[in-house]
Design a protein around this motif. Sequence first.
Motif, PDB file in Angstrom:
ATOM      1  N   MET A   1      29.630   4.217 -12.512  1.00 34.21           N
ATOM      2  CA  MET A   1      29.804   4.191 -11.060  1.00 34.21           C
ATOM      3  C   MET A   1      30.299   2.814 -10.647  1.00 34.21           C
ATOM      4  N   ILE A   2      31.341   2.800  -9.821  1.00 33.69           N
ATOM      5  CA  ILE A   2      31.855   1.535  -9.282  1.00 33.69           C
ATOM      6  C   ILE A   2      31.525   1.483  -7.796  1.00 33.69           C
ATOM      7  N   HIS A   3      30.713   0.503  -7.418  1.00 32.48           N
ATOM      8  CA  HIS A   3      30.390   0.307  -6.009  1.00 32.48           C
ATOM      9  C   HIS A   3      31.268  -0.825  -5.480  1.00 32.48           C
ATOM     10  N   MET A   4      32.044  -0.515  -4.422  1.00 28.44           N
ATOM     11  CA  MET A   4      33.081  -1.455  -3.982  1.00 28.44           C
ATOM     12  C   MET A   4      32.591  -2.476  -2.948  1.00 28.44           C
ATOM     13  N   GLY A   5      31.274  -2.540  -2.751  1.00 32.42           N
ATOM     14  CA  GLY A   5      30.725  -3.362  -1.667  1.00 32.42           C
ATOM     15  C   GLY A   5      31.094  -4.831  -1.688  1.00 32.42           C
ATOM     16  N   LYS A   6      31.442  -5.369  -2.875  1.00 35.16           N
ATOM     17  CA  LYS A   6      31.789  -6.800  -2.927  1.00 35.16           C
ATOM     18  C   LYS A   6      33.275  -7.035  -2.706  1.00 35.16           C
ATOM     19  N   MET A   7      34.037  -5.969  -2.613  1.00 36.71           N
ATOM     20  CA  MET A   7      35.466  -6.110  -2.319  1.00 36.71           C
ATOM     21  C   MET A   7      35.675  -5.640  -0.880  1.00 36.71           C
ATOM     22  N   ASN A   8      35.315  -6.545   0.039  1.00 36.10           N
ATOM     23  CA  ASN A   8      35.166  -6.139   1.436  1.00 36.10           C
ATOM     24  C   ASN A   8      35.824  -7.125   2.409  1.00 36.10           C
ATOM     25  N   ARG A   9      36.908  -7.758   1.962  1.00 28.29           N
ATOM     26  CA  ARG A   9      37.526  -8.771   2.834  1.00 28.29           C
ATOM     27  C   ARG A   9      38.671  -8.186   3.664  1.00 28.29           C
ATOM     28  N   VAL A  10      38.906  -8.825   4.808  1.00 30.43           N
ATOM     29  CA  VAL A  10      40.148  -8.582   5.546  1.00 30.43           C
ATOM     30  C   VAL A  10      41.191  -9.499   4.915  1.00 30.43           C
ATOM     31  N   LEU A  11      42.281  -8.925   4.403  1.00 30.47           N
ATOM     32  CA  LEU A  11      43.272  -9.719   3.668  1.00 30.47           C
ATOM     33  C   LEU A  11      44.372 -10.259   4.572  1.00 30.47           C
ATOM     34  N   GLN A  12      44.745  -9.444   5.568  1.00 31.54           N
ATOM     35  CA  GLN A  12      45.858  -9.877   6.413  1.00 31.54           C
ATOM     36  C   GLN A  12      45.820  -9.167   7.759  1.00 31.54           C
ATOM     37  N   VAL A  13      46.147  -9.913   8.822  1.00 29.04           N
ATOM     38  CA  VAL A  13      46.297  -9.306  10.141  1.00 29.04           C
ATOM     39  C   VAL A  13      47.708  -9.606  10.623  1.00 29.04           C
ATOM     40  N   ASP A  14      48.485  -8.566  10.847  1.00 28.14           N
ATOM     41  CA  ASP A  14      49.857  -8.733  11.341  1.00 28.14           C
ATOM     42  C   ASP A  14      49.849  -8.403  12.835  1.00 28.14           C
ATOM     43  N   LYS A  15      49.816  -9.501  13.643  1.00 26.32           N
ATOM     44  CA  LYS A  15      49.667  -9.304  15.095  1.00 26.32           C
ATOM     45  C   LYS A  15      50.871  -8.579  15.673  1.00 26.32           C
ATOM     46  N   GLU A  16      52.047  -8.876  15.122  1.00 26.24           N
ATOM     47  CA  GLU A  16      53.271  -8.300  15.663  1.00 26.24           C
ATOM     48  C   GLU A  16      53.275  -6.779  15.511  1.00 26.24           C
ATOM     49  N   LYS A  17      52.980  -6.331  14.281  1.00 27.85           N
ATOM     50  CA  LYS A  17      52.974  -4.883  14.022  1.00 27.85           C
ATOM     51  C   LYS A  17      51.638  -4.253  14.393  1.00 27.85           C
ATOM     52  N   GLN A  18      50.666  -5.096  14.739  1.00 32.64           N
ATOM     53  CA  GLN A  18      49.303  -4.617  15.024  1.00 32.64           C
ATOM     54  C   GLN A  18      48.746  -3.835  13.831  1.00 32.64           C
ATOM     55  N   GLN A  19      48.885  -4.441  12.646  1.00 32.93           N
ATOM     56  CA  GLN A  19      48.370  -3.812  11.432  1.00 32.93           C
ATOM     57  C   GLN A  19      47.403  -4.751  10.734  1.00 32.93           C
ATOM     58  N   VAL A  20      46.420  -4.176  10.055  1.00 39.19           N
ATOM     59  CA  VAL A  20      45.454  -4.980   9.316  1.00 39.19           C
ATOM     60  C   VAL A  20      45.362  -4.441   7.886  1.00 39.19           C
ATOM     61  N   THR A  21      45.351  -5.356   6.913  1.00 34.92           N
ATOM     62  CA  THR A  21      45.195  -4.960   5.508  1.00 34.92           C
ATOM     63  C   THR A  21      43.817  -5.402   5.033  1.00 34.92           C
ATOM     64  N   VAL A  22      43.065  -4.450   4.482  1.00 30.22           N
ATOM     65  CA  VAL A  22      41.682  -4.727   4.073  1.00 30.22           C
ATOM     66  C   VAL A  22      41.461  -4.276   2.636  1.00 30.22           C
ATOM     67  N   GLU A  23      40.453  -4.878   1.997  1.00 28.99           N
ATOM     68  CA  GLU A  23      40.007  -4.336   0.706  1.00 28.99           C
ATOM     69  C   GLU A  23      39.241  -3.037   0.982  1.00 28.99           C
ATOM     70  N   ALA A  24      39.344  -2.098   0.032  1.00 31.54           N
ATOM     71  CA  ALA A  24      38.840  -0.736   0.277  1.00 31.54           C
ATOM     72  C   ALA A  24      37.330  -0.670   0.450  1.00 31.54           C
ATOM     73  N   GLY A  25      36.600  -1.714  -0.008  1.00 30.74           N
ATOM     74  CA  GLY A  25      35.144  -1.684   0.077  1.00 30.74           C
ATOM     75  C   GLY A  25      34.581  -2.193   1.390  1.00 30.74           C
TER      76      GLY A  25
END
Length: 440
Positions: free
Chosen positions: A66-90
């Motif tokens: 079992m892989i628990h993704m709780g430690k991969m929980n960061r916000v990686l990027q916020v693109d204000k122009e496109k209003q998009q956010v890239t996050v780790e899946a956990g």
Amino acid sequence: QVHGYKGVKFENWARTYGCCPEMYYQPTSVEEIREVLALARQQNKRVKVVGGGHSPSDIACTDGFMIHMGKMNRVLQVDKEKQQVTVEAGILLADLHPQLDQHGLALSNLGAVSDVTAGGVIGSGTHNTGIKHGILSTQVVALTLMTASGTILECSESSNAEVFQAARVHLGCLGVILTITLQCVPQFHLQETSFPSTLNEVLNNLDSHLRKSEYFRFLWFPHSENVSVIYQDHTSKPPSSSASWFWDYAVGFYLLEFLLWISTFLPSLVGWINRFFFWLLFSHKREHSDLSHKIFSYECRFKQHVQDWAIPREKTKEALLELKSMLEAQPKVVAHFPVEVRFARGDNILLSPCFQRDSCYMNIIIYRPYGKDVPRLDYWLAYENIMKKVGGRPHWAKAHNCTRKDFEKMYPAFPKFCAIREKLDPTGMFLNSYLEKVFY
């Protein structure tokens, strides 16, 4: 070397399903995930990725790794122009909201529970309500996925587009979701207005309710005509609340749990409880407003069993009236309140319950007062039969009795999804007993 744990027992939130994985991993990097998959290939083990553990089924269970993704929980990027956010899946949605608040952004729609991970929410096809809004997966504009061989695929409408349309509702069977890019909207406030009505009124004026409110849903109280209509709409009003500990907790939770427990000895009480609580808590108009994510999410207090199927929107009235007449014809069958009815826009995600059709989700519930199981088989089977009859598709996260034969009928794109799954995971590394029923 990535460190794993032996002897971990996994239980879902409602404590209705659990398992004892041979090894439990909490990776902190992509490299560590790759190591776990390499180990699984060497030892011929199966792998299951788990998020918040909220799914009321065994979809996340395994006796392998079992892989628990709780430690991969960061916000990686916020693109204000496109209003998009890239996050780790956990990342838990509960942790994402305050970070989006800081950037003046929000997700346009959310499910009721926020203690769930981004990867899990899309994998299980989580939804809320609003006929202009799709399930949460429709907000995904890109994702990265590590396949069983350790290869990373970057997927979006413009690259690996076929895998993208499968992976937006991935059931945990295509690989490990690493990152997700979500389309956001500017931060907004919502006003929630709830008011009493009757089943006939709502069903006869369904289109008008759907037009009136952007996020419309209703709660039907079985064994009665009572309905609570809930509108949620954009507002510029300052936050306000009509909540009170006494009514919401003392009455709405503690008293209710006690009465439901008594009703396990006197099942005929359930109809009375449903009517009494409607009168007590839902028979007056209530309003409150707040930031969107605070209105969308509410606390699930009860351990419970649920079923939730998506049916073609135009079948809403037929299905609900049939459920009602089944309960009237079989007075021994008990149905706790509420039956929650929500709506979602159609999409093109291969295994989305809303694939190519606007849908109505009909959620039934049986509580477990003080952890005690209430007989539910008759209610469950009658509900499933009605749902199948009107062309329903079960919510993937929730327990259901469907097999591959059923899914082949329900999903025009089922063979296409299977072909993608077999290509990405030829040895079935990411299968478990829940998924074997789906694919074999």
